[in-house]
Design an enzyme around this catalytic site. Structure first.
Site, PDB file in Angstrom:
ATOM      1  N   LYS A  47       9.588   1.700   2.572  1.00 58.50           N
ATOM      2  CA  LYS A  47       9.851   1.543   1.137  1.00 58.50           C
ATOM      3  C   LYS A  47      11.142   2.264   0.736  1.00 58.50           C
ATOM      4  O   LYS A  47      11.960   1.731  -0.018  1.00 58.50           O
ATOM      5  CB  LYS A  47       8.681   2.103   0.327  1.00 58.50           C
ATOM      6  CG  LYS A  47       7.393   1.303   0.402  1.00 58.50           C
ATOM      7  CD  LYS A  47       6.349   1.960  -0.493  1.00 58.50           C
ATOM      8  CE  LYS A  47       5.047   1.206  -0.498  1.00 58.50           C
ATOM      9  NZ  LYS A  47       4.027   1.858  -1.361  1.00 58.50           N
ATOM     10  N   HIS A  97     -12.012 -22.235  19.112  1.00 62.74           N
ATOM     11  CA  HIS A  97     -11.074 -23.242  19.597  1.00 62.74           C
ATOM     12  C   HIS A  97      -9.632 -22.731  19.537  1.00 62.74           C
ATOM     13  O   HIS A  97      -8.693 -23.525  19.592  1.00 62.74           O
ATOM     14  CB  HIS A  97     -11.218 -24.525  18.776  1.00 62.74           C
ATOM     15  CG  HIS A  97     -12.571 -25.162  18.939  1.00 62.74           C
ATOM     16  ND1 HIS A  97     -12.824 -26.121  19.889  1.00 62.74           N
ATOM     17  CD2 HIS A  97     -13.744 -24.945  18.299  1.00 62.74           C
ATOM     18  CE1 HIS A  97     -14.093 -26.492  19.817  1.00 62.74           C
ATOM     19  NE2 HIS A  97     -14.674 -25.787  18.847  1.00 62.74           N
ATOM     20  N   GLY A 144      -6.041   3.349  -2.400  1.00 59.40           N
ATOM     21  CA  GLY A 144      -5.840   1.929  -2.661  1.00 59.40           C
ATOM     22  C   GLY A 144      -6.741   1.027  -1.851  1.00 59.40           C
ATOM     23  O   GLY A 144      -7.323   0.068  -2.369  1.00 59.40           O
ATOM     24  N   ARG A 145      -6.902   1.303  -0.554  1.00 58.28           N
ATOM     25  CA  ARG A 145      -7.706   0.427   0.295  1.00 58.28           C
ATOM     26  C   ARG A 145      -9.199   0.638   0.082  1.00 58.28           C
ATOM     27  O   ARG A 145     -10.008  -0.038   0.707  1.00 58.28           O
ATOM     28  CB  ARG A 145      -7.324   0.637   1.754  1.00 58.28           C
ATOM     29  CG  ARG A 145      -7.402   2.060   2.247  1.00 58.28           C
ATOM     30  CD  ARG A 145      -6.735   2.202   3.613  1.00 58.28           C
ATOM     31  NE  ARG A 145      -6.647   3.577   4.094  1.00 58.28           N
ATOM     32  CZ  ARG A 145      -5.705   4.434   3.748  1.00 58.28           C
ATOM     33  NH1 ARG A 145      -4.757   4.062   2.897  1.00 58.28           N
ATOM     34  NH2 ARG A 145      -5.679   5.659   4.246  1.00 58.28           N
ATOM     35  N   GLU A 147      -4.627   1.184   8.387  1.00 61.41           N
ATOM     36  CA  GLU A 147      -3.906   2.099   7.516  1.00 61.41           C
ATOM     37  C   GLU A 147      -4.595   3.460   7.476  1.00 61.41           C
ATOM     38  O   GLU A 147      -3.948   4.490   7.291  1.00 61.41           O
ATOM     39  CB  GLU A 147      -3.783   1.518   6.104  1.00 61.41           C
ATOM     40  CG  GLU A 147      -2.780   2.244   5.221  1.00 61.41           C
ATOM     41  CD  GLU A 147      -2.460   1.481   3.935  1.00 61.41           C
ATOM     42  OE1 GLU A 147      -1.532   0.652   3.952  1.00 61.41           O
ATOM     43  OE2 GLU A 147      -3.163   1.706   2.930  1.00 61.41           O
ATOM     44  N   LYS A 182      -1.336   1.439  -9.489  1.00 59.29           N
ATOM     45  CA  LYS A 182      -1.721   2.761  -9.976  1.00 59.29           C
ATOM     46  C   LYS A 182      -0.576   3.412 -10.741  1.00 59.29           C
ATOM     47  O   LYS A 182      -0.757   3.926 -11.841  1.00 59.29           O
ATOM     48  CB  LYS A 182      -2.167   3.645  -8.814  1.00 59.29           C
ATOM     49  CG  LYS A 182      -2.594   5.045  -9.254  1.00 59.29           C
ATOM     50  CD  LYS A 182      -2.955   5.935  -8.084  1.00 59.29           C
ATOM     51  CE  LYS A 182      -4.253   5.534  -7.452  1.00 59.29           C
ATOM     52  NZ  LYS A 182      -4.715   6.522  -6.437  1.00 59.29           N
ATOM     53  N   GLU A 204       7.283  -4.128  -5.231  1.00 57.17           N
ATOM     54  CA  GLU A 204       6.926  -5.546  -5.106  1.00 57.17           C
ATOM     55  C   GLU A 204       6.110  -6.019  -6.315  1.00 57.17           C
ATOM     56  O   GLU A 204       6.352  -7.104  -6.857  1.00 57.17           O
ATOM     57  CB  GLU A 204       6.130  -5.778  -3.819  1.00 57.17           C
ATOM     58  CG  GLU A 204       6.874  -5.433  -2.546  1.00 57.17           C
ATOM     59  CD  GLU A 204       6.577  -4.021  -2.065  1.00 57.17           C
ATOM     60  OE1 GLU A 204       6.696  -3.785  -0.844  1.00 57.17           O
ATOM     61  OE2 GLU A 204       6.238  -3.150  -2.904  1.00 57.17           O
TER      62      GLU A 204
END
Length: 559
Positions: free
Chosen positions: A521, A396, A279-280, A365, A214, A220
């Site tokens: 951050k 399993h 964002g999510r 979040e 954005k 990153e």
């Protein structure tokens, strides 16, 4: 600043419904699902609901009619319906960031109306979708050419968090519908291994990068984007103009035109979104550009239609039949009145392998908060740890603990009545029948278990029988749909989005900020220069962090 419609309310634990639920939980704590089903032969049919192509069986939960009545009373006492209306009306319910929360506008149909600050945002959303569609058609049709004149065959999405988890999950979920002539990769981790391995076998002349950020300043993402640009330019030889190469092999999903242009991307190839999209919650915005390229504009719009159908179900269905509301209150029941710390999501479809990881961000979040909207410490539990893995793999691995462990773990089982890949075992049942038999068997076993009397009646020695006893009474929801389609995926994602919203409204927290992400951050930004070669810096962290930094610097230099 526009405030939500709902007035201030008393503390959650002081509400009549909460107090009643607290007493009720103690009264029914010892009730077993065996008894509930024995007393109500029609329970399996009665405790179910449908919406947007999804069928929910919630009968295998440790609830009575009184439990459900009280839980829905809690929904009403906490003003969930008013808060839902405020969200859908474009009010700025994200108080800490003074923003509206309108991911539902991303899937509103063309010609619809969704107002934000007096402006209908639907035309802007549709304009971006149309531009995305034109771009996707050019890539899919081979008319978008790289700098050397060759068509694009490889698309690499660079993002992190919501700019990665959503597109990755949706691409994997809808891979059946994707153009297999195209290779899609997703890079998110700042660990250089991620970018190196995702580009190792790609031809730069046929590779397009979609940089999703954005602000276009996410540390990153921009580190990966700059390294991707270096990789591209190193692989494209004899090009007279670096800017032309970058313009033909990079596009941006961002709102920061200045930074996009500074990077070298033509702003004509920048696809925007808005500050009212978290964002999510953004994979159905331009963040989903890589997905649209993979499945085509028609498939993407079919997914948006599934989102919208669930939005409408959430908006209009009575609480007693409202899928997001039912899932939400059941989650609150176990989290706050039974002390369940985790919630497992178990999709019985390999295409949904990344769905639990996607829900981890969406839920944890959003509702991993410890203060109310008014900034007061909560005195109750909020969001659970969300986790899971596709069935039958998980059976399993970790189901042993769910069946016989000491921790209560409510589970959502997801299954489909029709498979996209019919496969019949020679001299055996169809793969899909075997898969779905496990869904039904697991929820039955978790609910009803196996008593010691039954174990011993089967001839197991008395000294071994305790090991073979299954307590049962382990709660599950089962969600069934006909097929995994783009429409179904959209409805499924929206179901969980609205579940998270309802829980956040009940807990009186802000589900739409994420300040807990920010501190790390900021500290990382301070530490990065301290790791650079040269004179050892004057470290002013705690003794542990200082020691770790010094060891890293020394060992890195030796390497």
């Amino acid at each position: 600043m526009s405030e939500p419609s709902s007035p201030p309310r008393p503390g959650l634990t002081q509400l009549p419904a909460w107090q009643a639920l607290k007493a009720h939980a103690e009264a029914v704590r010892g009730t077993h699902l065996r008894d509930l089903f024995a007393a109500d032969p029609g329970r399996g049919e009665r405790l179910s609901a449908e919406g947007a192509g999804l069928y929910l069986d919630y009968s295998k939960n440790r609830v009575t009619d009184e439990t459900l009545r009280l839980l829905l009373q809690l929904v009403r006492e906490t003003g969930v319906e008013a808060r839902r209306g405020a969200m859908l009306a474009g009010e700025r319910i994200n108080l800490t960031e003074n923003r509206a929360v309108l991911h539902t506008a991303l899937r509103a149909p063309r010609g619809g109306t969704v107002m934000v600050d007096g402006q209908n945002v639907v035309p802007d959303v549709q304009e971006v979708l149309d531009r995305m569609g034109a771009f996707a058609d050019r890539v899919r049709g081979g008319t978008w050419l790289g700098a050397t004149g060759r068509p694009i065959r490889n698309i690499v999405n660079i993002g992190i968090g919501g700019s990665d988890l959503g597109p990755v999950m949706a691409y994997e979920a809808l891979k059946f519908y994707s153009d297999r002539r195209l290779t899609l990769r997703f890079v998110s981790n700042v660990d250089g291994t991620d970018l190196v391995e995702k580009t190792r076998d790609l031809d730069p002349e046929e590779t397009l990068f979609i940089v999703s950020s954005k602000t276009f300043t996410t540390q990153e993402t921009m580190a990966n984007a700059k390294s991707a640009r270096a990789w591209l330019l190193a692989g494209l030889v004899n090009l007279p103009d670096e800017n032309t190469a970058v313009a033909r092999h990079f596009v941006a999903v961002s709102t920061n035109a200045a930074e996009v242009e500074r990077f070298g991307i033509d702003t004509a190839n920048m696809f925007g979104f808005w500050d009212w999209v978290g964002g999510r919650y953004s994979m159905d915005s331009a963040i989903g550009l890589s997905l649209m390229v993979a499945i085509g504009p028609a498939g993407f719009r079919d997914m948006l239609a599934g989102f919208h159908e669930m939005d409408e179900h959430f908006r209009t269905a009575p609480l007693e039949q409202n899928l997001p509301v039912l899932l939400a209150v059941l989650g609150v029941w176990y989290r706050d009145f039974f002390g369940a710390q985790t919630h497992a999501v178990l999709p019985y479809d390999q295409y949904l392998a990344s769905f639990p990881a996607y829900l981890q961000q969406l839920d944890m979040e959003s509702n991993g908060k410890h203060v109310t909207l008014e900034g007061q410490m909560v005195d109750y539990d909020t969001g659970p740890v969300v986790w899971g893995q596709p069935g039958t793999n998980g059976q399993h691995a970790f189901y042993q603990l769910i069946h016989q462990g000491t921790t209560l773990i409510p589970c959502d089982f997801l299954g489909f009545c029709q498979t996209l890949n019919p496969l019949v075992t020679p001299d055996g049942p169809p793969h899909h029948d075997l898969l779905m038999a496990n869904v039904f068997a697991q929820t039955e076993a978790l609910a009803f278990g196996k008593s010691r009397e039954r174990v011993e009646a089967e001839g197991v020695d008395a000294d071994l029988s305790p090991h073979r006893v299954f307590e049962g009474n382990r709660p599950t929801n089962t969600l069934l749909a006909d097929r995994l389609t783009p429409h179904t995926l959209g409805a499924l994602i929206a179901l969980y989005e609205h579940k998270v919203f309802v829980q956040g409204a009940i807990w009186n927290i802000n589900s739409f900020d994420q300040w807990g992400v920010e501190l790390g951050k900021v500290l990382a930004g301070k530490i990065v220069p301290e790791l650079e070669p040269g004179t050892e810096p004057d470290l002013k962290h705690d003794s542990s962090t200082n020691t770790l930094i010094r060891r890293y610097r020394a060992r890195r230099a030796e390497g």
